[in-house]
Design a protein around this motif. Structure first.
Motif, PDB file in Angstrom:
ATOM      1  N   PHE A  37       0.862  -1.171   0.000  1.00  0.00           N
ATOM      2  CA  PHE A  37       0.000   0.000   0.000  1.00  0.00           C
ATOM      3  C   PHE A  37       0.904   1.228   0.000  1.00  0.00           C
ATOM      4  N   ARG A  38       0.327   2.378  -0.280  1.00  0.00           N
ATOM      5  CA  ARG A  38       1.097   3.608  -0.197  1.00  0.00           C
ATOM      6  C   ARG A  38       0.219   4.736   0.327  1.00  0.00           C
ATOM      7  N   GLN A  39       0.879   5.709   0.921  1.00  0.00           N
ATOM      8  CA  GLN A  39       0.160   6.853   1.478  1.00  0.00           C
ATOM      9  C   GLN A  39       0.955   8.117   1.227  1.00  0.00           C
ATOM     10  N   ALA A  40       0.351   9.031   0.497  1.00  0.00           N
ATOM     11  CA  ALA A  40       0.948  10.341   0.238  1.00  0.00           C
ATOM     12  C   ALA A  40       0.454  11.318   1.297  1.00  0.00           C
ATOM     13  N   GLY A  42      -1.467  13.885   3.301  1.00  0.00           N
ATOM     14  CA  GLY A  42      -2.817  14.406   3.170  1.00  0.00           C
ATOM     15  C   GLY A  42      -3.795  13.490   2.470  1.00  0.00           C
ATOM     16  N   LYS A  43      -3.343  12.292   2.124  1.00  0.00           N
ATOM     17  CA  LYS A  43      -4.217  11.351   1.418  1.00  0.00           C
ATOM     18  C   LYS A  43      -4.383  10.077   2.220  1.00  0.00           C
ATOM     19  N   GLU A  44      -5.420   9.305   1.883  1.00  0.00           N
ATOM     20  CA  GLU A  44      -5.627   8.034   2.538  1.00  0.00           C
ATOM     21  C   GLU A  44      -4.655   6.992   1.994  1.00  0.00           C
ATOM     22  N   ARG A  45      -4.439   5.965   2.813  1.00  0.00           N
ATOM     23  CA  ARG A  45      -3.593   4.867   2.359  1.00  0.00           C
ATOM     24  C   ARG A  45      -4.311   4.113   1.254  1.00  0.00           C
ATOM     25  N   GLU A  46      -3.602   3.853   0.148  1.00  0.00           N
ATOM     26  CA  GLU A  46      -4.231   3.216  -0.992  1.00  0.00           C
ATOM     27  C   GLU A  46      -3.524   1.938  -1.400  1.00  0.00           C
ATOM     28  N   PHE A  47      -4.304   1.022  -1.940  1.00  0.00           N
ATOM     29  CA  PHE A  47      -3.798  -0.257  -2.406  1.00  0.00           C
ATOM     30  C   PHE A  47      -2.905  -0.081  -3.626  1.00  0.00           C
ATOM     31  N   VAL A  48      -1.823  -0.867  -3.677  1.00  0.00           N
ATOM     32  CA  VAL A  48      -0.916  -0.842  -4.826  1.00  0.00           C
ATOM     33  C   VAL A  48      -0.909  -2.200  -5.528  1.00  0.00           C
ATOM     34  N   ALA A  49      -0.620  -3.255  -4.767  1.00  0.00           N
ATOM     35  CA  ALA A  49      -0.501  -4.584  -5.372  1.00  0.00           C
ATOM     36  C   ALA A  49      -0.617  -5.646  -4.297  1.00  0.00           C
ATOM     37  N   THR A  50      -1.057  -6.851  -4.709  1.00  0.00           N
ATOM     38  CA  THR A  50      -1.130  -7.969  -3.789  1.00  0.00           C
ATOM     39  C   THR A  50      -0.670  -9.241  -4.478  1.00  0.00           C
ATOM     40  N   ILE A  51      -0.201 -10.201  -3.676  1.00  0.00           N
ATOM     41  CA  ILE A  51       0.266 -11.471  -4.203  1.00  0.00           C
ATOM     42  C   ILE A  51      -0.215 -12.586  -3.285  1.00  0.00           C
ATOM     43  N   GLU A  89       3.713  11.363  -9.221  1.00  0.00           N
ATOM     44  CA  GLU A  89       2.529  10.984  -8.449  1.00  0.00           C
ATOM     45  C   GLU A  89       2.683   9.657  -7.721  1.00  0.00           C
ATOM     46  N   ASP A  90       3.770   8.954  -7.956  1.00  0.00           N
ATOM     47  CA  ASP A  90       4.065   7.743  -7.184  1.00  0.00           C
ATOM     48  C   ASP A  90       4.721   8.071  -5.843  1.00  0.00           C
ATOM     49  N   THR A  91       5.060   9.321  -5.625  1.00  0.00           N
ATOM     50  CA  THR A  91       5.679   9.741  -4.376  1.00  0.00           C
ATOM     51  C   THR A  91       4.757   9.447  -3.200  1.00  0.00           C
ATOM     52  N   ALA A  92       5.261   8.677  -2.234  1.00  0.00           N
ATOM     53  CA  ALA A  92       4.459   8.271  -1.073  1.00  0.00           C
ATOM     54  C   ALA A  92       5.331   7.456  -0.133  1.00  0.00           C
ATOM     55  N   ASN A  93       4.773   7.190   1.020  1.00  0.00           N
ATOM     56  CA  ASN A  93       5.366   6.213   1.931  1.00  0.00           C
ATOM     57  C   ASN A  93       4.736   4.861   1.575  1.00  0.00           C
ATOM     58  N   TYR A  94       5.583   3.887   1.316  1.00  0.00           N
ATOM     59  CA  TYR A  94       5.108   2.575   0.867  1.00  0.00           C
ATOM     60  C   TYR A  94       5.164   1.589   2.028  1.00  0.00           C
ATOM     61  N   TYR A 109      -5.801  -6.704   6.106  1.00  0.00           N
ATOM     62  CA  TYR A 109      -4.421  -7.027   6.453  1.00  0.00           C
ATOM     63  C   TYR A 109      -4.174  -6.762   7.939  1.00  0.00           C
ATOM     64  N   ASN A 110      -3.605  -7.775   8.584  1.00  0.00           N
ATOM     65  CA  ASN A 110      -3.447  -7.736  10.030  1.00  0.00           C
ATOM     66  C   ASN A 110      -2.113  -7.161  10.487  1.00  0.00           C
ATOM     67  N   PHE A 111      -1.102  -7.297   9.639  1.00  0.00           N
ATOM     68  CA  PHE A 111       0.243  -6.904  10.041  1.00  0.00           C
ATOM     69  C   PHE A 111       0.814  -5.922   9.032  1.00  0.00           C
ATOM     70  N   TRP A 112       1.499  -4.901   9.557  1.00  0.00           N
ATOM     71  CA  TRP A 112       2.027  -3.822   8.732  1.00  0.00           C
ATOM     72  C   TRP A 112       3.464  -3.507   9.114  1.00  0.00           C
ATOM     73  N   GLY A 113       4.226  -3.094   8.105  1.00  0.00           N
ATOM     74  CA  GLY A 113       5.558  -2.572   8.371  1.00  0.00           C
ATOM     75  C   GLY A 113       5.479  -1.090   8.683  1.00  0.00           C
ATOM     76  N   GLN A 114       6.651  -0.492   8.920  1.00  0.00           N
ATOM     77  CA  GLN A 114       6.718   0.929   9.278  1.00  0.00           C
ATOM     78  C   GLN A 114       6.748   1.832   8.052  1.00  0.00           C
ATOM     79  N   GLY A 115       7.000   1.266   6.896  1.00  0.00           N
ATOM     80  CA  GLY A 115       6.990   2.051   5.672  1.00  0.00           C
ATOM     81  C   GLY A 115       8.366   2.476   5.221  1.00  0.00           C
ATOM     82  N   THR A 116       8.480   2.730   3.925  1.00  0.00           N
ATOM     83  CA  THR A 116       9.708   3.260   3.345  1.00  0.00           C
ATOM     84  C   THR A 116       9.307   4.351   2.352  1.00  0.00           C
ATOM     85  N   GLN A 117      10.011   5.475   2.401  1.00  0.00           N
ATOM     86  CA  GLN A 117       9.631   6.641   1.609  1.00  0.00           C
ATOM     87  C   GLN A 117      10.183   6.534   0.186  1.00  0.00           C
ATOM     88  N   VAL A 118       9.309   6.793  -0.763  1.00  0.00           N
ATOM     89  CA  VAL A 118       9.698   6.879  -2.171  1.00  0.00           C
ATOM     90  C   VAL A 118       9.360   8.292  -2.654  1.00  0.00           C
TER      91      VAL A 118
END
Length: 122
Positions: A37-40, A42-51, A89-94, A109-118
């Protein structure tokens, strides 16, 4: 319990590429669907991809389809996100996420990481 740690973010010019990694702790990694997921700001966290558990099934948001690729290595307890043709526009915390049921909703999703900035510069 699964602990997730993302890495690989950074600053890149538009059109460039980055590969994000998410390392998971525990022996149950292979029993979870994984997602990015990613979050820019001022925006909500949004889905990117799943496997899926085995890696056989993948699904992408329309905004990244054809540019991003999600993959996983269950032997290494790691999921990846290869990002090509990056746009400002891909700039966000992933964020990496693990869940039993998977899907595109962050509530699955039950478990989350802390994120990495792109950050993608124009």
């Amino acid at each position: 319990q699964v602990q997730l740690v993302e890495s690989g973010g950074g600053l890149v010019q538009a059109g460039g590429s980055l590969r994000l990694s998410c390392a998971a702790s525990g022996r149950t990694f292979g029993t979870y669907d994984m997602a990015w997921f990613r979050q820019a700001p001022g925006k909500e966290r949004e889905f990117v991809a799943t496997i899926s558990l085995s890696g056989a099934l993948t699904y992408y948001a329309d905004s990244v389809k054809g540019r991003f690729t999600i993959s996983r290595d269950n032997a290494k307890n790691t999921v990846y996100l290869q990002m090509n043709s990056l746009k400002p526009e891909d700039t966000a915390n992933y964020y990496c996420a693990a869940g039993i049921s998977g899907g595109t909703s962050r509530h699955a999703y039950n478990f989350w990481g802390q994120g990495t900035q792109v950050t993608v510069s124009s």
